[in-house]
Design an enzyme around this catalytic site. Structure first.
Site, PDB file in Angstrom:
ATOM      1  NE  ARG A 265      -6.244   0.643  11.143  1.00 66.91           N
ATOM      2  CZ  ARG A 265      -5.047   0.435  10.621  1.00 66.91           C
ATOM      3  NH1 ARG A 265      -4.133   1.375  10.674  1.00 66.91           N
ATOM      4  NH2 ARG A 265      -4.750  -0.706  10.051  1.00 66.91           N
TER       5      ARG A 265
ATOM      6  CE  LYS B 194      -0.171  -0.460   4.979  1.00 70.76           C
ATOM      7  NZ  LYS B 194      -0.772  -1.242   6.054  1.00 70.76           N
TER       8      LYS B 194
ATOM      9  CE1 TYR C   9      13.005  31.264   6.329  1.00 73.20           C
ATOM     10  CE2 TYR C   9      13.313  28.970   5.646  1.00 73.20           C
ATOM     11  CZ  TYR C   9      13.071  30.306   5.325  1.00 73.20           C
ATOM     12  OH  TYR C   9      12.894  30.669   4.027  1.00 73.20           O
TER      13      TYR C   9
HETATM   14  C1  LIG Z   1       0.020  -2.132   6.643  1.00 70.64           C
HETATM   15  C2  LIG Z   1      -0.583  -3.393   7.091  1.00 70.64           C
HETATM   16  C3  LIG Z   1       0.183  -4.550   7.238  1.00 70.64           C
HETATM   17  C4  LIG Z   1       1.706  -4.525   7.173  1.00 70.64           C
HETATM   18  O1  LIG Z   1       2.187  -3.953   8.376  1.00 70.64           O
HETATM   19  P1  LIG Z   1       3.748  -3.741   8.662  1.00 70.64           P
HETATM   20  O2  LIG Z   1       3.778  -3.249  10.057  1.00 70.64           O
HETATM   21  O3  LIG Z   1       4.217  -2.732   7.689  1.00 70.64           O
HETATM   22  O4  LIG Z   1       4.406  -5.058   8.481  1.00 70.64           O
HETATM   23  C5  LIG Z   1      -0.469  -5.724   7.519  1.00 70.64           C
HETATM   24  N1  LIG Z   1      -1.821  -5.752   7.674  1.00 70.64           N
HETATM   25  C6  LIG Z   1      -2.596  -4.657   7.559  1.00 70.64           C
HETATM   26  C7  LIG Z   1      -4.067  -4.762   7.748  1.00 70.64           C
HETATM   27  C8  LIG Z   1      -2.007  -3.437   7.283  1.00 70.64           C
HETATM   28  O5  LIG Z   1      -2.762  -2.339   7.193  1.00 70.64           O
END
Ligand SMILES: *Cc1c(COP(=O)(O)O)cnc(C)c1O
Length: 380
Positions: free
Chosen positions: A141, A43, A262
């Site tokens: 979630r 993702k 800055y």
């Molecule tokens: C992003 C995600 C993962 C992978 O998690 P990592 O901590 O990057 O290994 C697995 N399952 C779900 C549902 C996620 O959203």
């Protein structure tokens, strides 16, 4: 580790993604989870590294199951990977079932309305279209609430539907001792017992690396594939997959008591030689990596030395202290390593108060991304 100074006259930063490292990381996790299938979370554009090249490399390594967040991300992968199984974690968007079916995307069904819509699509086509059922075991979630389990069971039994997979997601896997892991494992086990014969999936990277009893039939690592630290308080065994380099554009000789950048947020406590580096927050080098006299910020690797970032990260540049390099003065155009073998994503994340995930997914800059594959790697 020190390496020969790489002197390159470039005008801007460059990002190199080592697809061979990503493949080796996947293979290492696949070995650890030998009894389970090993999927891959790609993702957010493959954690910022480019979903298509990353997923293609993972497919070559052996991955067949990919997890994206949105249907658009799934559509982007489909032409590159016609045979891959692609799960859409954010679920089924209302009215989107025909799109998912057309592109063979599998929604992760997170709510009763989503399940209802998918079952209607299945009935309409007289086909058990594959999808995953996501139960919330403590993340709060996405996912069915546990008291909806019997309704879910009844809905799918009424139409004779069998999902591809039952899944849940862990809130605290990066802290293996956290008691929430036990609680979620127990709740998940009680859910899957009600769906005998359906493959189950719970583990992200951290749980893949730490708990065999969480592997079930498929693990879903993400961050560890990209070389990030999945488990807190342990040495990270993964291979770094990203190198971000940026050029020195100017050297400055500064006096004790002068301020830098800055907000004049850093006052030099000694006569200091600064190098100005052409990389800023507009390139995704987050401003939280700034430093003050009270708080250390990010760092870069230059000529065998780690040089601290001085003052605030600006839009297009930041300063580093190179006083300790002595007369070993870099020339404008020489590259410093911002991320790579000597500065990990977590080395940049920790002082910035963030996580490697954010460092990686922020890497959207004014620089070319170069991919190197296993075959192009110099022998170690
Ligand atoms: C992003 C995600 C993962 C992978 O998690 P990592 O901590 O990057 O290994 C697995 N399952 C779900 C549902 C996620 O959203």
């Amino acid at each position: 580790m020190t390496s020969a100074p790489a002197i390159v006259t470039g005008y801007g930063p460059r990002l190199t993604v080592d697809l061979g490292a990503i493949q080796r990381n996947w293979q290492a996790l696949d070995k650890v989870s030998a009894g389970a299938l090993t999927g891959a979370a790609v993702k957010a554009d493959g954690y910022g590294l480019g979903a298509v090249p990353v997923a293609k490399a993972l497919y070559v390594a052996g991955t067949r199951f990919f997890f994206v967040a949105t249907p658009d991300e799934g559509l982007a992968l489909r032409p590159a990977l016609p045979e891959a199984h692609i799960f859409v974690l954010n679920g089924l968007f209302p009215g989107a079932a025909p799109l998912y079916v057309g592109e063979r995307l599998m929604p992760v069904l997170n709510s009763l309305p989503m399940l209802e819509e998918w079952l209607v699509a299945c009935l309409g086509r007289n086909e058990a279209l594959p999808a995953a059922l996501h139960f919330d075991t403590g993340m709060n979630r996405l996912g069915f609430r546990l008291n909806e389990t019997s309704i879910v069971k009844r809905m799918i039994e009424d139409v004779g539907y069998a999902p591809q997979m039952i899944m849940s997601h862990l809130a605290c896997a990066d802290q293996p001792q956290h008691e929430k892991n036990r609680t979620q494992l127990a709740l998940f086990s009680s859910v899957i017992n009600q769906f005998p014969g359906i493959p189950a999936s719970l583990a992200n990277s951290a749980a893949t690396m730490t708990s065999r009893e969480m592997h079930f039939q498929m693990v879903r690592p993400g961050i560890a594939l990209y070389g990030g630290r999945a488990v807190n308080g342990r040495k990270n065994p993964m291979v770094p997959a990203v190198t971000l380099e940026a050029p020195v554009i100017q050297i400055r000789e500064c006096k004790t008591g002068e301020s830098v950048g800055y907000g004049a947020s850093y006052i030099l406590p000694r006569d200091t030689r600064l190098a100005i580096i052409a990389l800023g927050y507009a390139d995704g080098f987050i401003r939280a990596a700034s430093s003050t006299n009270q708080h250390a910020g990010g760092r870069v690797h230059l000529r065998g030395t780690l040089c601290p970032l001085i003052g605030r990260v600006s839009m297009d540049m930041f300063a580093i202290d190179i006083t300790d390099l002595g007369n070993d003065i870099p020339i404008p155009g020489e590259m410093v390593e911002v991320l790579g073998p000597n500065v990990s994503v977590d080395d940049q994340a920790d002082p910035a108060g963030t996580i490697g995930y954010e460092i990686l997914t922020s890497l959207k800059g004014r620089y070319p991304r170069t991919y190197v594959s296993a075959a192009e790697q110099p022998a170690a």
